[in-house]
Design a protein around this motif. Structure first.
Motif, PDB file in Angstrom:
ATOM      1  N   ASP A  79     -11.663   0.603   1.302  1.00 32.56           N
ATOM      2  CA  ASP A  79     -11.536   0.641   2.753  1.00 32.56           C
ATOM      3  C   ASP A  79     -10.393   1.274   3.231  1.00 32.56           C
ATOM      4  OD1 ASP A  79     -10.777  -0.717   5.271  1.00 32.56           O
ATOM      5  OD2 ASP A  79     -12.932  -0.947   5.136  1.00 32.56           O
ATOM      6  N   GLU A  80     -10.580   2.463   3.855  1.00 32.57           N
ATOM      7  CA  GLU A  80      -9.508   3.122   4.259  1.00 32.57           C
ATOM      8  C   GLU A  80      -8.670   2.424   5.274  1.00 32.57           C
ATOM      9  OE1 GLU A  80      -7.027   6.479   5.225  1.00 32.57           O
ATOM     10  OE2 GLU A  80      -8.668   6.220   3.532  1.00 32.57           O
ATOM     11  N   ALA A  81      -8.895   1.459   6.153  1.00 25.85           N
ATOM     12  CA  ALA A  81      -7.907   0.765   7.021  1.00 25.85           C
ATOM     13  C   ALA A  81      -7.325  -0.177   6.055  1.00 25.85           C
ATOM     14  CB  ALA A  81      -8.717   0.064   8.037  1.00 25.85           C
ATOM     15  N   LEU A  82      -7.860  -0.863   5.174  1.00 25.54           N
ATOM     16  CA  LEU A  82      -7.260  -1.791   4.158  1.00 25.54           C
ATOM     17  C   LEU A  82      -6.072  -1.049   3.552  1.00 25.54           C
ATOM     18  CD1 LEU A  82      -9.897  -4.154   3.371  1.00 25.54           C
ATOM     19  CD2 LEU A  82      -8.052  -4.605   5.055  1.00 25.54           C
ATOM     20  N   ARG A  83      -6.630   0.027   2.937  1.00 29.23           N
ATOM     21  CA  ARG A  83      -5.500   0.898   2.186  1.00 29.23           C
ATOM     22  C   ARG A  83      -4.142   1.174   2.744  1.00 29.23           C
ATOM     23  NH1 ARG A  83     -10.274   4.259   0.120  1.00 29.23           N
ATOM     24  NH2 ARG A  83      -9.423   5.844   1.653  1.00 29.23           N
ATOM     25  N   LEU A  84      -4.444   1.802   4.082  1.00 29.12           N
ATOM     26  CA  LEU A  84      -3.234   1.949   5.111  1.00 29.12           C
ATOM     27  C   LEU A  84      -2.370   0.620   5.466  1.00 29.12           C
ATOM     28  CD1 LEU A  84      -4.768   4.637   7.021  1.00 29.12           C
ATOM     29  CD2 LEU A  84      -3.459   4.893   5.093  1.00 29.12           C
ATOM     30  N   SER A  85      -3.143  -0.309   5.452  1.00 29.19           N
ATOM     31  CA  SER A  85      -2.420  -1.496   5.874  1.00 29.19           C
ATOM     32  C   SER A  85      -1.764  -2.152   4.577  1.00 29.19           C
ATOM     33  CB  SER A  85      -3.550  -2.632   6.308  1.00 29.19           C
ATOM     34  OG  SER A  85      -3.230  -3.824   6.437  1.00 29.19           O
ATOM     35  N   PHE A  86      -2.370  -2.161   3.428  1.00 27.28           N
ATOM     36  CA  PHE A  86      -1.771  -2.443   2.230  1.00 27.28           C
ATOM     37  C   PHE A  86      -0.232  -1.922   1.865  1.00 27.28           C
ATOM     38  CE2 PHE A  86      -0.774  -2.172  -2.287  1.00 27.28           C
ATOM     39  CZ  PHE A  86      -0.511  -3.261  -2.948  1.00 27.28           C
ATOM     40  N   ALA A  87      -0.243  -0.324   2.345  1.00 32.51           N
ATOM     41  CA  ALA A  87       0.827   0.528   1.904  1.00 32.51           C
ATOM     42  C   ALA A  87       1.916   0.013   3.173  1.00 32.51           C
ATOM     43  CB  ALA A  87       0.306   2.012   2.273  1.00 32.51           C
ATOM     44  N   ARG A  88       1.604  -0.327   4.202  1.00 30.83           N
ATOM     45  CA  ARG A  88       2.629  -0.559   5.273  1.00 30.83           C
ATOM     46  C   ARG A  88       3.195  -2.107   4.809  1.00 30.83           C
ATOM     47  NH1 ARG A  88      -1.408   1.622   8.684  1.00 30.83           N
ATOM     48  NH2 ARG A  88      -2.226  -0.639   9.431  1.00 30.83           N
TER      49      ARG A  88
END
Length: 285
Positions: free
Chosen positions: A37-46
């Protein structure tokens, strides 16, 4: 004003945990829906960048099953599984290594960089991090050859310690090699657990696509490792959850302080588990 107060209350709640875990290592197995999931990928990275910023040392060990399956299908290579393990011949192993180390790993590293963190992507073959051996599947006492699927024989954590000291976040693809140089595909949960053991990590966190461990149909917020065998015997813990809880128990017995199985579909799941009183999954202690 109320929203601002809520934000301050959240920061206040997290402060004791930041203080407690500052300077400690947390190993996170990253996989499932959180990776697709794109949103979750970016959230995890942050979240990984934030952990490093507040003095905690995250070590990310990632999977990549869906991405591997997609490319194999595109190339006309049939996927075969035995009890959840991918049967891995030479052609499949080439694809597994290419996807994990060349695509998935670098995407995670890039996302962490975008989020303001510093990450370095490696595999278990780098600096002799993971020495592997061939794994055979046990089918009612019979040994079944499932190809280039590996078990972890030894972990050399030196490269991770160097990266941590230099303020980098290690992102690790679960590929290892034996003493003859043969490459093996290793289950990411197992790799994460063994790396956590070698580092004597404060925490091992496994991201899954379910809430955590369910007991009598309800999410168990905390389970003692000593109670796991009986929960498996009674059928409360079953199926794909069995290897995950066993991985956690082995890690605890080898010096990891706490282990967690959490729902990676929840945004900021790792931060919620570490920095809040209730958490969002199951801790095994």
């Amino acid at each position: 004003m109320q929203k601002s107060i809520e934000k301050i209350n959240t920061l206040t709640e997290s402060f004791p945990y930041i203080k407690e875990f500052s300077g400690k290592t947390v190993v996170i197995k990253y996989g499932g829906h959180a990776m697709t999931d794109e949103a979750l990928r970016l959230s995890f990275a942050r979240d990984m960048a934030l952990l490093k910023l507040v003095g905690i040392n995250p070590v990310v060990v990632h999977g990549g099953g869906p991405q591997i399956g997609t490319l194999l299908e595109q190339l006309g290579i049939r996927s075969e599984f035995v009890d959840g393990m991918r049967v891995t011949d030479n052609a499949t192993m080439d694809i597994v290594e290419m996807v994990l180390t060349g695509k998935v790993n670098k995407e995670i590293v890039n996302n962490i960089h975008i989020a303001g963190g510093k990450a370095v992507g490696i595999s278990g073959k780098d600096a002799g991090l993971i020495t592997a051996r061939k794994m055979f599947h046990d089918d009612k006492g019979a040994r079944v050859d499932i190809g280039l699927v590996g078990a972890v024989e030894r972990i050399n954590p030196e490269i991770i310690r160097i990266l941590e000291k230099d303020r980098f976040i290690p992102v690790i693809a679960p590929i290892g090699a034996d003493s003859a140089g043969i490459t093996y595909n290793i289950n990411a949960d197992i790799a994460a657990g063994k790396i956590a053991e070698a580092l004597k990590a404060e925490k091992l966190i496994l991201l899954t696509d379910i809430q955590g461990v369910l007991v009598k149909g309800e999410l168990a917020s905390s389970i003692k490792a000593a109670d796991i065998p009986e929960l498996i015997k009674s059928g409360e813990i079953k199926g794909g959850m069995i290897p995950k809880v066993n991985c956690c128990v082995e890690a605890i017995e080898s010096g990891v302080h706490k282990t967690h199985i959490i729902d990676g579909r929840v945004e900021h799941a790792v931060l919620l588990e570490i920095f809040t009183d209730k958490g969002v999954g199951t801790q095994i202690v």
